[in-house]
Each structure stands twice: as structure tokens, then as C-alpha cells.
Design an enzyme around this catalytic site. Sequence first.
Site, PDB file in Angstrom:
ATOM      1  N   LYS A  28       9.792  -6.283 -66.674  1.00 33.68           N
ATOM      2  CA  LYS A  28      10.821  -7.020 -67.774  1.00 33.68           C
ATOM      3  C   LYS A  28      11.287  -5.945 -68.104  1.00 33.68           C
ATOM      4  O   LYS A  28      10.732  -4.998 -68.825  1.00 33.68           O
ATOM      5  CB  LYS A  28       9.633  -8.147 -68.802  1.00 33.68           C
ATOM      6  CG  LYS A  28      10.434  -8.447 -70.064  1.00 33.68           C
ATOM      7  CD  LYS A  28       9.750  -8.730 -71.315  1.00 33.68           C
ATOM      8  CE  LYS A  28      10.115  -9.464 -72.416  1.00 33.68           C
ATOM      9  NZ  LYS A  28       9.401 -10.192 -73.789  1.00 33.68           N
ATOM     10  N   SER A 103      10.318 -15.030 -74.393  1.00 36.16           N
ATOM     11  CA  SER A 103      11.196 -13.839 -74.517  1.00 36.16           C
ATOM     12  C   SER A 103      11.513 -13.078 -73.134  1.00 36.16           C
ATOM     13  O   SER A 103      12.639 -13.072 -72.545  1.00 36.16           O
ATOM     14  CB  SER A 103      11.032 -12.893 -75.291  1.00 36.16           C
ATOM     15  OG  SER A 103      10.280 -12.042 -75.431  1.00 36.16           O
ATOM     16  N   SER A 127       5.426 -14.137 -75.729  1.00 35.32           N
ATOM     17  CA  SER A 127       6.824 -14.880 -74.543  1.00 35.32           C
ATOM     18  C   SER A 127       6.520 -14.529 -73.551  1.00 35.32           C
ATOM     19  O   SER A 127       7.375 -14.411 -72.564  1.00 35.32           O
ATOM     20  CB  SER A 127       7.042 -13.278 -75.189  1.00 35.32           C
ATOM     21  OG  SER A 127       8.226 -13.563 -76.111  1.00 35.32           O
TER      22      SER A 127
HETATM   23  N1  GLN Z   1       9.921 -16.485 -80.232  1.00 35.87           N
HETATM   24  C1  GLN Z   1       8.898 -15.346 -80.986  1.00 35.87           C
HETATM   25  C2  GLN Z   1       9.160 -14.506 -81.313  1.00 35.87           C
HETATM   26  O1  GLN Z   1      10.447 -14.882 -81.574  1.00 35.87           O
HETATM   27  C3  GLN Z   1       7.451 -14.089 -79.674  1.00 35.87           C
HETATM   28  C4  GLN Z   1       8.435 -13.551 -79.129  1.00 35.87           C
HETATM   29  C5  GLN Z   1       7.299 -12.441 -77.925  1.00 35.87           C
HETATM   30  O2  GLN Z   1       6.173 -12.796 -77.906  1.00 35.87           O
HETATM   31  N2  GLN Z   1       8.072 -11.713 -77.746  1.00 35.87           N
HETATM   32  O3  GLN Z   1       8.763 -13.602 -82.057  1.00 35.87           O
END
Ligand code: GLN
Length: 423
Positions: A28, A103, A127
Site C-alpha cells: 500500500k 482504503s 481498510s
Molecule cells: N473507512 C474508514 C475511514 O475512512 C477506515 C479507513 C481505514 O481503515 N484506513 O476512516
Amino acid sequence: MSVDAFITETTVEGDDDGPLADRTVAIKDNISTAGVRTTCGSEMLADYVPPYDATVVERLKGAGATLVGKTNMDEFGMGTTTETSAFGPTRNPVDESRVPGGSSGGSAAAVAAGEADVALGSDTGGSVRCPAAFCGVVGIKPTYGLVSRYGLVAYANSLEQIGPLAPTVEEAAEVLEVIAGPDDRDATTRAAGADADYASAADGDVEGLSVGVPTELIEGADERVVERFEATLDDLKAQGAETHEVSLPSVEHAVQAYYVIAMSEASSNLARFDGVRYGPETDAEGNWNETFARVREEGFGDEVKRRILLGTYALSAGYHDKYYAKAQDARAWLKQDFDEALAEADVLASPTMPVLPFELGESLDDPLQMYLADANTVPVNLANLPAISVPAGRADGLPVGFQLIGPAFGERDIVRAASAVEN
Ligand code: GLN
């Protein structure tokens, strides 16, 4: 490549031998890689090339893995669809009209499309698990403190962990084994669980396993998702597991508490992007305040700006007690509820996502709808617990993820249960 999983493609060879020799790994793009740009999906870091490797990258290379690229992601990890990336969306390899989740959508898509054997993501509120569920692969969010965050660009550091994505539970566990364990450069890492052999727990043996099902995490889910979830529970029972209902009354506050805490931490963590060390050139000259404002106006996308504004507000004098302190209370309450539920069960089970993968573009105009989709994943981060998402078949041709949550440092328990789901 076909589904736009990567922001940067590259080949970085690891050591000659080791447990991951001959394996390709996608990383990532918020995890630092020496000499390979690390953008966080943001215009702000479009040209940033870190001079050092994150601890997890160092360990992967030492285990023989070959890095094949840096994957697309929601900007700074803020999103559930990978559509807030400054580099454009990634498509879901299972259905290219759909999002891959987020994400860490690029990492899940790379694995699902066969463009990498395994991948790393980061999970602040789901994410790793969300894109694993949406793309039909396995994703693990480790216990807070099991995996070093050194070299992970922080979004909300009290919540997040780096975790593996892979086609199977055993392969995900193999990667976890390589990256887990204490690190002098991350003082939140613990020795607990460091020597555990995770891959050998993927033996599918759930005879006598007690599975708690939190009713609150089933209510409100799409009925096609619930149907797959129930069928998977039946499978586990047929293999010798026992299931019973448990209650987590505090989870009704989890999404609100998560977003207050995550946005507050983000507003502080992202203050370093001040236009001096990072960020696009602007024509604002001389005046520091003006340059700071202009660089952030140009360098950050809408979702990141929204969160910095709300987080700054939640932490400001007069509102701190009303929002931030309340959210911390809710977090403590959640931990207690999980402790009680896990006193009566070895693991807890729920659908990973209450919905099927969105159509591309569907959720962008409605941030609240997007935040609510995190209902089943964020409680786990607030409670610092480990969880895994494992494929549980398809509904209307789209992947459904089954989530297993364990006690702190109980990664072997969730790996074992998830491997039975795979059978
Ligand atoms: N969807 C969640 C957010 O927008 C989780 C994102 C993540 O785990 N980085 O914060």
C-alpha cells in the site's frame, strides 16, 4: 494494469532465500519504501521518495519477497472505496463496474487479479478487511501492537495496524508471521505473540470452538449478505463449532466515536504537511500562513480537508469535552463489551461489510452513507483487537466477507476459524 491497482510499478528484489522467496508482494502506498515514491494517494506526496524502508518492508525483503509495486488507496487512508485517491479509482476485479473497497483497494485488487501473490494494507477502521471482503480475498487486521507502524504514514495512529492480504488464510498468516513482532522504532509494539507460528494454525480444526454472534452487527445488514453469513455459520456448526448470540450494546456508538477520534488524530498527524518539507510548489511567496494555506488547498482532496476541519473542531477549546472526551468514553465502553462477549466465546463472527460492493461513483456524494458502511469493522479498531475477513461465497455474483474477531493477540484463534470457513 487492468484494474489500476498500482500507483507505481517497480521490481525490488529481496534476499535470496527465506519463507517468502519467489513470492511477489504489493505494498500500500502509505508504507515507506526506500527509493520508491510513496504518495499516500495524495497530490501532497506525489513526488515524495522516502530515504528508508518501513520495518515491515525491511522484514519482507529479509524473508525473500520481491516487491512489485505500490498500490492505490484512498487519500491518506480516508475512505471505503479507493475513490478518494488523487490518482483515480481502482476497479474491482470481480466486477469492474464496482469499487474494490478501501482504503487498501489497490492491494486487494492486485491480489484478486493475480498481479501480486500477497499484499500489505493498513487498517485504521477496516481498510484491510473491507477491500478483502469486496474483492473476495483474505485480510487480517492484527492486534494493536503486534506489527510495527514504523514507516507507515500516520492517519489515526491509535487505531491503525498494517496487515496482510492474500488469496488464502494460510498465505495471509505466513505474511503476518514475517511482519509481526516488536520493533525498537515503534514503542507501541509488544513482545506478546511475536514468536507465534500463525500459518500452522490454519488447520481447519473447529471442533468445540465457541463462536459468539453479536446481534447488533447483523441487524441492518443487506439481507443477501445476511443469507451468506448464516449459511457460513451453519457450515462451521457442521464442522463441530458451537454458536450462540452475544450482545455488544455499545456498538451503536462505534461509528460516531471512531470518526471523532480518527478525524481528531488526522488533524494533528496531517499538520506536518506544511509546504516546507512536502507539497506542491505554489506562487504564494514570503508569507508563511499564505503558503501553508495554499499548499494544503492544492495538495489535499475534499475528503481529507473535510476530516482535518472536523477533527480540528472536535479538539478545539470548548468542544473537546463535548466530542473528543465522549468518544474516548465510548471507546472504553466498547472494550468492556468486547471483553465480556469474549469471556463467553473463543471468537466472534459477523459479516465484514453490511453491504455488497458499491457501484463506482455511487457513494462519493454521500460521505455519511460511506461512514455507516464501516459499522462492523471500526469497533474492532476501537477495541485494539485482531480480526480477519475471509470469503464466504457470493451474492448476486459479488463477494461477501465473513469477519472473525479474536481476543488480543489471539491471531491463531481467528486464523484457525477462518481456515474452516475456507473448507
Ligand atoms: N473507512 C474508514 C475511514 O475512512 C477506515 C479507513 C481505514 O481503515 N484506513 O476512516
